[in-house]
Design an enzyme around this catalytic site. Structure first.
Site, PDB file in Angstrom:
ATOM      1  N   HIS A   1      13.209  45.283   8.105  1.00 56.37           N
ATOM      2  CA  HIS A   1      13.433  45.899   6.784  1.00 56.37           C
ATOM      3  C   HIS A   1      13.925  47.342   6.970  1.00 56.37           C
ATOM      4  O   HIS A   1      14.933  47.744   6.385  1.00 56.37           O
ATOM      5  CB  HIS A   1      12.147  45.870   5.967  1.00 56.37           C
ATOM      6  CG  HIS A   1      12.171  46.749   4.755  1.00 56.37           C
ATOM      7  ND1 HIS A   1      12.900  46.443   3.627  1.00 56.37           N
ATOM      8  CD2 HIS A   1      11.582  47.947   4.491  1.00 56.37           C
ATOM      9  CE1 HIS A   1      12.746  47.394   2.722  1.00 56.37           C
ATOM     10  NE2 HIS A   1      11.955  48.336   3.221  1.00 56.37           N
TER      11      HIS A   1
ATOM     12  N   ASP B   1      45.419  58.803   1.562  1.00 57.67           N
ATOM     13  CA  ASP B   1      44.539  57.885   2.283  1.00 57.67           C
ATOM     14  C   ASP B   1      43.728  58.685   3.294  1.00 57.67           C
ATOM     15  O   ASP B   1      43.801  59.911   3.315  1.00 57.67           O
ATOM     16  CB  ASP B   1      45.363  56.795   2.999  1.00 57.67           C
ATOM     17  CG  ASP B   1      44.565  55.513   3.151  1.00 57.67           C
ATOM     18  OD1 ASP B   1      43.466  55.573   3.729  1.00 57.67           O
ATOM     19  OD2 ASP B   1      45.021  54.459   2.676  1.00 57.67           O
TER      20      ASP B   1
ATOM     21  N   TRP C   1      10.713  50.510  12.858  1.00 57.95           N
ATOM     22  CA  TRP C   1      12.121  50.908  12.966  1.00 57.95           C
ATOM     23  C   TRP C   1      12.277  52.082  13.914  1.00 57.95           C
ATOM     24  O   TRP C   1      13.384  52.368  14.368  1.00 57.95           O
ATOM     25  CB  TRP C   1      12.677  51.255  11.586  1.00 57.95           C
ATOM     26  CG  TRP C   1      12.468  52.662  11.155  1.00 57.95           C
ATOM     27  CD1 TRP C   1      11.350  53.176  10.587  1.00 57.95           C
ATOM     28  CD2 TRP C   1      13.398  53.746  11.265  1.00 57.95           C
ATOM     29  NE1 TRP C   1      11.513  54.514  10.337  1.00 57.95           N
ATOM     30  CE2 TRP C   1      12.760  54.895  10.737  1.00 57.95           C
ATOM     31  CE3 TRP C   1      14.699  53.876  11.742  1.00 57.95           C
ATOM     32  CZ2 TRP C   1      13.375  56.144  10.696  1.00 57.95           C
ATOM     33  CZ3 TRP C   1      15.303  55.127  11.700  1.00 57.95           C
ATOM     34  CH2 TRP C   1      14.648  56.242  11.179  1.00 57.95           C
TER      35      TRP C   1
ATOM     36  N   SER D   1      30.356  52.715  15.223  1.00 62.44           N
ATOM     37  CA  SER D   1      30.907  52.653  13.871  1.00 62.44           C
ATOM     38  C   SER D   1      30.674  53.970  13.136  1.00 62.44           C
ATOM     39  O   SER D   1      31.599  54.534  12.538  1.00 62.44           O
ATOM     40  CB  SER D   1      30.260  51.494  13.117  1.00 62.44           C
ATOM     41  OG  SER D   1      30.456  51.632  11.747  1.00 62.44           O
ATOM     42  N   SER D   2      29.436  54.476  13.193  1.00 59.51           N
ATOM     43  CA  SER D   2      29.130  55.711  12.460  1.00 59.51           C
ATOM     44  C   SER D   2      29.919  56.883  13.006  1.00 59.51           C
ATOM     45  O   SER D   2      30.411  57.719  12.241  1.00 59.51           O
ATOM     46  CB  SER D   2      27.643  56.036  12.564  1.00 59.51           C
ATOM     47  OG  SER D   2      26.896  55.049  11.948  1.00 59.51           O
TER      48      SER D   2
ATOM     49  N   HIS E   1      15.645  63.052  12.795  1.00 58.87           N
ATOM     50  CA  HIS E   1      15.541  63.953  11.668  1.00 58.87           C
ATOM     51  C   HIS E   1      16.887  64.281  11.034  1.00 58.87           C
ATOM     52  O   HIS E   1      17.017  64.197   9.818  1.00 58.87           O
ATOM     53  CB  HIS E   1      14.732  65.213  11.958  1.00 58.87           C
ATOM     54  CG  HIS E   1      14.252  65.770  10.655  1.00 58.87           C
ATOM     55  ND1 HIS E   1      13.198  65.239   9.970  1.00 58.87           N
ATOM     56  CD2 HIS E   1      14.776  66.699   9.848  1.00 58.87           C
ATOM     57  CE1 HIS E   1      13.084  65.846   8.803  1.00 58.87           C
ATOM     58  NE2 HIS E   1      14.026  66.739   8.703  1.00 58.87           N
TER      59      HIS E   1
ATOM     60  N   GLU F   1      19.171  62.296  10.953  1.00 57.07           N
ATOM     61  CA  GLU F   1      19.485  61.022  10.293  1.00 57.07           C
ATOM     62  C   GLU F   1      18.990  60.989   8.850  1.00 57.07           C
ATOM     63  O   GLU F   1      19.684  60.500   7.961  1.00 57.07           O
ATOM     64  CB  GLU F   1      18.863  59.872  11.103  1.00 57.07           C
ATOM     65  CG  GLU F   1      18.826  58.528  10.405  1.00 57.07           C
ATOM     66  CD  GLU F   1      20.188  57.873  10.283  1.00 57.07           C
ATOM     67  OE1 GLU F   1      21.133  58.368  10.921  1.00 57.07           O
ATOM     68  OE2 GLU F   1      20.306  56.900   9.532  1.00 57.07           O
TER      69      GLU F   1
ATOM     70  N   TYR G   1      18.725  63.420   6.833  1.00 54.84           N
ATOM     71  CA  TYR G   1      19.622  64.228   5.998  1.00 54.84           C
ATOM     72  C   TYR G   1      20.985  63.585   5.887  1.00 54.84           C
ATOM     73  O   TYR G   1      21.684  63.767   4.893  1.00 54.84           O
ATOM     74  CB  TYR G   1      19.701  65.661   6.529  1.00 54.84           C
ATOM     75  CG  TYR G   1      18.384  66.346   6.321  1.00 54.84           C
ATOM     76  CD1 TYR G   1      18.043  66.805   5.061  1.00 54.84           C
ATOM     77  CD2 TYR G   1      17.451  66.453   7.333  1.00 54.84           C
ATOM     78  CE1 TYR G   1      16.809  67.355   4.832  1.00 54.84           C
ATOM     79  CE2 TYR G   1      16.212  67.013   7.112  1.00 54.84           C
ATOM     80  CZ  TYR G   1      15.899  67.464   5.857  1.00 54.84           C
ATOM     81  OH  TYR G   1      14.676  68.002   5.624  1.00 54.84           O
TER      82      TYR G   1
ATOM     83  N   SER H   1      25.519  66.395  -7.837  1.00 55.04           N
ATOM     84  CA  SER H   1      26.173  67.639  -8.236  1.00 55.04           C
ATOM     85  C   SER H   1      27.457  67.386  -9.004  1.00 55.04           C
ATOM     86  O   SER H   1      28.017  68.309  -9.595  1.00 55.04           O
ATOM     87  CB  SER H   1      26.479  68.493  -6.997  1.00 55.04           C
ATOM     88  OG  SER H   1      25.320  68.680  -6.245  1.00 55.04           O
TER      89      SER H   1
ATOM     90  N   HIS I   1       8.177  67.559  13.977  1.00 56.66           N
ATOM     91  CA  HIS I   1       7.146  67.433  12.937  1.00 56.66           C
ATOM     92  C   HIS I   1       6.804  65.974  12.674  1.00 56.66           C
ATOM     93  O   HIS I   1       5.881  65.688  11.930  1.00 56.66           O
ATOM     94  CB  HIS I   1       7.535  68.171  11.649  1.00 56.66           C
ATOM     95  CG  HIS I   1       8.740  67.619  10.951  1.00 56.66           C
ATOM     96  ND1 HIS I   1       9.605  68.402  10.250  1.00 56.66           N
ATOM     97  CD2 HIS I   1       9.221  66.366  10.839  1.00 56.66           C
ATOM     98  CE1 HIS I   1      10.569  67.648   9.732  1.00 56.66           C
ATOM     99  NE2 HIS I   1      10.351  66.416  10.082  1.00 56.66           N
ATOM    100  N   HIS I   2       7.578  65.065  13.281  1.00 57.48           N
ATOM    101  CA  HIS I   2       7.196  63.652  13.211  1.00 57.48           C
ATOM    102  C   HIS I   2       6.162  63.310  14.274  1.00 57.48           C
ATOM    103  O   HIS I   2       5.712  62.181  14.344  1.00 57.48           O
ATOM    104  CB  HIS I   2       8.422  62.759  13.410  1.00 57.48           C
ATOM    105  CG  HIS I   2       9.460  62.931  12.357  1.00 57.48           C
ATOM    106  ND1 HIS I   2       9.526  62.154  11.232  1.00 57.48           N
ATOM    107  CD2 HIS I   2      10.482  63.813  12.240  1.00 57.48           C
ATOM    108  CE1 HIS I   2      10.533  62.542  10.472  1.00 57.48           C
ATOM    109  NE2 HIS I   2      11.133  63.540  11.062  1.00 57.48           N
TER     110      HIS I   2
ATOM    111  N   THR J   1      16.568  73.478  -0.073  1.00 54.51           N
ATOM    112  CA  THR J   1      16.417  72.327  -0.964  1.00 54.51           C
ATOM    113  C   THR J   1      15.997  72.802  -2.354  1.00 54.51           C
ATOM    114  O   THR J   1      16.480  72.295  -3.374  1.00 54.51           O
ATOM    115  CB  THR J   1      15.379  71.352  -0.403  1.00 54.51           C
ATOM    116  OG1 THR J   1      15.636  71.168   0.985  1.00 54.51           O
ATOM    117  CG2 THR J   1      15.472  70.008  -1.091  1.00 54.51           C
TER     118      THR J   1
ATOM    119  N   LYS K   1      18.882  73.983  -4.315  1.00 59.62           N
ATOM    120  CA  LYS K   1      19.658  72.898  -4.920  1.00 59.62           C
ATOM    121  C   LYS K   1      19.001  72.402  -6.197  1.00 59.62           C
ATOM    122  O   LYS K   1      19.653  72.260  -7.237  1.00 59.62           O
ATOM    123  CB  LYS K   1      19.789  71.747  -3.927  1.00 59.62           C
ATOM    124  CG  LYS K   1      20.806  72.025  -2.865  1.00 59.62           C
ATOM    125  CD  LYS K   1      20.974  70.837  -1.977  1.00 59.62           C
ATOM    126  CE  LYS K   1      22.310  70.851  -1.306  1.00 59.62           C
ATOM    127  NZ  LYS K   1      23.454  70.732  -2.199  1.00 59.62           N
TER     128      LYS K   1
ATOM    129  N   ARG L   1      -0.331  52.383   7.739  1.00 63.44           N
ATOM    130  CA  ARG L   1       0.900  51.639   7.506  1.00 63.44           C
ATOM    131  C   ARG L   1       1.030  50.523   8.544  1.00 63.44           C
ATOM    132  O   ARG L   1       0.289  50.475   9.518  1.00 63.44           O
ATOM    133  CB  ARG L   1       2.111  52.573   7.553  1.00 63.44           C
ATOM    134  CG  ARG L   1       2.243  53.367   8.811  1.00 63.44           C
ATOM    135  CD  ARG L   1       3.281  54.462   8.691  1.00 63.44           C
ATOM    136  NE  ARG L   1       4.652  53.963   8.702  1.00 63.44           N
ATOM    137  CZ  ARG L   1       5.682  54.625   9.222  1.00 63.44           C
ATOM    138  NH1 ARG L   1       5.512  55.803   9.785  1.00 63.44           N
ATOM    139  NH2 ARG L   1       6.898  54.131   9.189  1.00 63.44           N
TER     140      ARG L   1
END
Lengths: 310, 80, 535
Positions: free
Chosen positions: C77, C106, C142, C170-171, C254, C256, C258, C269, C303-304, C329, C332, C451
């Site tokens: 998932h 294009d 994951w 790809s990315s 991390h 990722e 963002y 926006s 921090h993870h 943040t 924003k 979890r």
């Protein structure tokens, strides 16, 4: 074609062929590692499709470029694309350099009891934290260990893959082949710079000479690298020799792979020079490959200094 | 001390290489000039650094990473 | 100055016919559509896995599946949603919108664009095929921490590794393409500070992708050799360290997160000024805030890992650096609210999604701050509080941004209008059910439910029941979304070129259904200034 016009290329089959090639390569590789007999052949097939795709796709682009279809905007797009591709390569190597620094500066000293790692003497009988002796503990040498609390902990003596382990006698000596190889690769950077100069001055014969010298130095580097792997392997430094062997072979191995790719690209450039594809003002193909080679050269210098010396 | 100099030169090489990249992206006559000059600088610095490392090694200012750690070696095995 | 799309073949003016159109295409709109449909399919697949998870968690005890299969579902998932749904959806939006927004015909590298899409179905296929292998799909979460993913994982993990390699290719290619497009294909008269915010956020996201994805490739390569060739990167018996894996993974991981939220910031926006009928408040501060968030995202990864072992100085540094992200943040969120302040607001469907994005994403942001505090994180770590947090930022953040974008630009993509009544019903259905789904998970986490477990003690039963019911309702809402989109494509009423009268942006100057190649000649300075958000 004037610069104000936009250019959009025709569609091609090469991308989908590339996807099929890479998928075949990876599926074959994974099955080969899992012991399927057909895995190796499928892997080779996938590799062949991928190489076929690269020659086909690049060939198409070279042809279109020679036919004058592209404009300056397309040229700039290629330049942006190449530069950020190389940046992604830098980050890929950074991950492995990061692993090297982390292991050498942090994890190995910690395992040896640096800082206040009080468990080490209990868990790791006869362990000493020296860089070159890092190896998987020989089978049977680690037994169940009783912590002070009385808990029994057991540690796998061999990695789950069951691969034979080895302990190298010492680190690879930087004075012999590594120093020679560094000299070879640096010399190739110098010869490439002369080729670059000759190209900008429009002396085709000189370019060919310097390019041939660069390619020869690159090939010599690869040859000596194989020789050095042989020596190191003979002295007991293997991919399975713990973190020293892991970082040593993975860093130099990926670098060697990039040198191989660079040699192939330089050979293509040599062919294109002889065909007269470049002139003194317009030679992005050469510039891209030259920069790639300089990058590979600098990575080696970093390897030589950080893996062998500092 | 020697290590610091070596690392500084490596950083300088990377900067020169980076300027070469910027020149390549820029393209045209000016970009081509910039790229070529930066790469000449990067090659020269690299050769100098290589000789410096060899000389420093020869003089014994730096040692190959055979002996790595000043960290305390683990105490002798304790039989339990 | 002659300007026309170069065409040495006639079929440049329109798409080819049949399947080959989609396989060979170099058109940014075709590729954008492919990306979006692929992402939507993967969203339904990943959503189906989530339904399985919530069904098992409906009641305490094991009802439907073995714990091992439950772990496979949670793992897949996460992977499918992150790499298969959210990221491709944003690349699809970028493909569709960026050339239109910067006055280009294009993308800069159209063939590579094609390849970066056509790798995805293969990578997704490899990833999903692991379910049918011996030992089942990867079941280590994951984040695939070593040694769960190295020593103790099934053989199918090697296929997972190669799927990650392909997704990374790809990315990276997609990101290179967007950088080259924004920097090279932009209308000559458009300065950087004229660019719409969606273009800005995607440009910055591309730098994050190119910096982070190769590091992930390095991490899975080390996993591969640890698993099959006896290296010891993550194995302490050979001098390596499992914690090294976490450092490398989160150095990718991390940025990722963002990567998955910055483009949504860009979308919001655009939408809020349109329906508040006011210019965006603080355009340049939005740009600088996005860049600051991107920079900070590279220096907060640990921090993870507050509970995996780190010197105290490291924990303090990573805590303070994490707190720092709240500043840009907050800028924003403040700007979005200031844009709405005293505006003459109307609440068409895109605006509903955008306003609820601001509200719900802020909840996720605040719970993120709570998790970033070391002493508090010792309590929250690996509980359902974390699950609630990242679903608030990824579902009501990233996914909300995508859905808002779809409703906002659907008239431009199809030339037709969607059914506003149905769309509003869908919005209220989704926004209520998603909160029923995820809000109770905060309470579960604070009460101590870990979890990634298929069974739980009885005191968690009530909130899990509520959460599961909300989950089923939320899942069902996607059938309505599918209907609304297909209904719009087939039966929608014709839309005008600028269906939202106060919308700004070059894309609205195109035909009602944007033409196949967006801009054959670059827009003039006057037009760019008239359509700029920075005014």
């Amino acid at each position: 074609m004037s610069e104000q016009e936009y250019y959009i290329p025709d569609g091609t089959y090469w991308p989908i062929i590339g996807s099929i090639g890479l998928t075949t390569l990876f599926v074959g590789f994974a099955n080969q590692m899992h012991g399927a007999e057909w895995g190796g052949s499928v892997m080779v097939l996938g590799f062949a499709i991928t190489v076929f795709m690269m020659f086909g796709w690049f060939g198409l682009v070279v042809n279109e470029s020679n036919n004058g279809i592209y404009n300056k905007q397309v040229d700039r797009s290629f330049r942006w694309g190449m530069s950020w591709f190389i940046f992604s390569e830098v980050m890929f190597f950074a991950a492995f350099f990061g692993a090297l620094f982390y292991a050498r500066q942090l994890s190995v000293p910690w395992l040896g009891g640096a800082d206040n790692n009080i468990f080490t003497p209990d868990l790791w009988n006869a362990f000493s934290a020296s860089w070159h002796q890092m190896a998987f503990m020989a089978p049977g040498s680690v037994t169940d260990t009783v912590l002070q609390s009385g808990t029994v902990m057991s540690f796998p003596a061999v990695p789950a893959t069951g691969i034979e382990t080895a302990t190298p006698a010492m680190v690879v000596d930087p004075w012999g082949l590594p120093a020679l190889n560094t000299a070879l690769l640096l010399a190739s950077g110098v010869t490439l710079t002369f080729a670059h100069h000759a190209l900008r001055a429009g002396h085709r014969n000189q370019i060919v000479g310097w390019l041939v010298a660069t390619i020869a130095l690159g090939v010599a580097f690869l040859g000596f690298q194989i020789l050095e792997y042989g020596h190191a392997y003979h002295d007991g430094l293997k991919l399975t020799s713990g973190i020293y062997g892991s970082t040593f072979y993975m860093l130099t191995g990926f670098h060697g792979f990039h040198v191989t790719v660079g040699v192939i690209m330089l050979t293509v450039i040599l062919y294109r020079v002889q065909k007269g594809h470049f002139n003194a003002d317009n030679h992005f193909g050469f510039e891209g490959v030259a920069w790639y080679w300089h990058f590979v050269d600098v990575v080696w210098l970093g390897l030589f200094i950080f893996v062998y010396w500092l | 001390m020697t290590e610091v100099v070596i690392v500084l030169i490596i950083i300088a090489i990377l900067v020169a290489l980076g300027f070469g990249l910027i020149g390549m992206v820029k393209g045209g006559k000016a970009g081509s000039d910039k790229m070529f000059k930066s790469l000449v600088l990067r090659v020269s610095l690299s050769v100098f650094l290589f000789l410096l490392v060899l000389f420093a090694g020869y003089m014994g200012w730096i040692e190959p990473n055979v002996v790595m750690f000043d960290a305390p070696v683990a105490p002798a095995p304790v039989q339990k | 100055m002659t300007t026309a799309t170069a065409s040495h073949d006639d079929h440049h003016h329109g798409p080819e016919k049949g399947l080959m159109r989609w396989i060979k295409t170099t058109n940014h709109k075709d590729i954008g559509s492919l990306y979006l449909w692929f992402a939507f399919t993967m969203l339904l697949v990943g959503g189906a896995f989530a339904m399985g998870i919530r069904a098992e968690l409906l009641q305490p005890g094991l009802q439907l599946m073995e714990p091992q299969f439950f772990n496979q579902l949670t793992t897949m998932h996460g992977l499918i949603m992150v790499f298969g749904a959210i990221m491709p959806a944003f690349v699809g939006l970028g493909n569709w919108l960026i050339p239109m927004m910067i006055g280009a015909p294009d993308m800069a590298l159209p063939r590579m664009n094609n390849w970066s899409f056509w790798i995805l179905p293969f990578a997704g296929g490899i990833l999903l095929s692991t379910f049918f292998m011996e030992g089942g799909a990867p079941a280590f979460g994951w984040t695939f921490y070593a040694p769960l993913s190295t020593t103790f994982a099934p053989d199918s993990t090697d296929f997972f590794i190669f799927a990650i390699h392909l997704l990374g290719f790809s990315s990276i290619m997609g990101a290179i393409n967007i950088i080259a497009t924004v920097l090279n294909m932009r209308a000559p008269e458009m300065k950087l500070m004229d660019m719409p915010l969606f273009v800005w956020t995607w440009l910055i996201t591309s730098f994050l992708l190119i910096g982070a994805m190769p590091v992930l490739a390095g991490a899975v390569t080390m996993m591969l050799t640890d698993r099959n060739f006896g290296t010891a990167f993550f194995d302490a018996t050979g001098g390596g360290d499992p914690v090294l894996f976490q450092h490398i993974f989160w150095f990718f991981g991390h940025p990722e997160v963002y990567i998955m939220i910055l483009p949504a910031f860009g979308v919001v926006s655009h939408i809020i000024p349109t329906f508040a009928r006011k210019p965006l408040f603080g355009y340049s501060s939005m740009v600088y805030a996005t860049a600051s968030i991107a920079f900070l995202s590279y220096i907060v990864w640990a921090h993870h890992m507050f509970l995996t072992g780190m010197p105290v100085a490291g924990e303090l540094y990573f805590m303070y650096a994490t707190m720092l992200i709240a500043v840009p943040t907050g800028v924003k969120v403040f700007n979005w609210i200031a844009t709405m302040w005293k505006g003459s607001m109307t609440f068409e469907t895109p605006m509903l999604w955008a306003v609820s994005f601001v509200f719900l994403f802020t909840i996720g942001g605040f719970s993120g701050l709570m998790l970033g505090i070391v002493p508090a994180d010792i309590q929250y770590h690996d509980t359902y509080f974390v699950v609630a947090h990242f679903h608030y930022v990824l579902v009501t953040g990233a996914l909300w941004g995508i859905i808002a974008a779809v409703f906002y630009w659907l008239p431009k993509w199809t030339g037709k209008m969607y059914n506003e009544t149905l769309a509003k019903i869908h919005f209220w259905w989704a926004v209520i059910s998603v909160n029923v789904l995820f809000f109770p998970q905060h309470f579960l986490g604070l009460a101590g439910m870990p979890r990634r477990i298929p069974d739980y003690s009885l005191q968690f039963a009530d909130f899990n029941l509520i959460s599961s019911l909300g989950g089923f309702a939320f899942g069902a809402s996607f059938f309505l979304l599918t209907y609304i989109v297909i209904d719009c494509i087939r039966n929608g009423k014709p839309a005008s070129a600028r269906p939202w009268p106060s919308a700004k942006g070059l894309e609205w100057t195109l035909e009602p259904k944007a033409q196949y190649h967006s801009f054959n000649k670059p827009p003039s300075r006057a037009l760019i200034e008239a359509e700029s958000q920075n005014s």
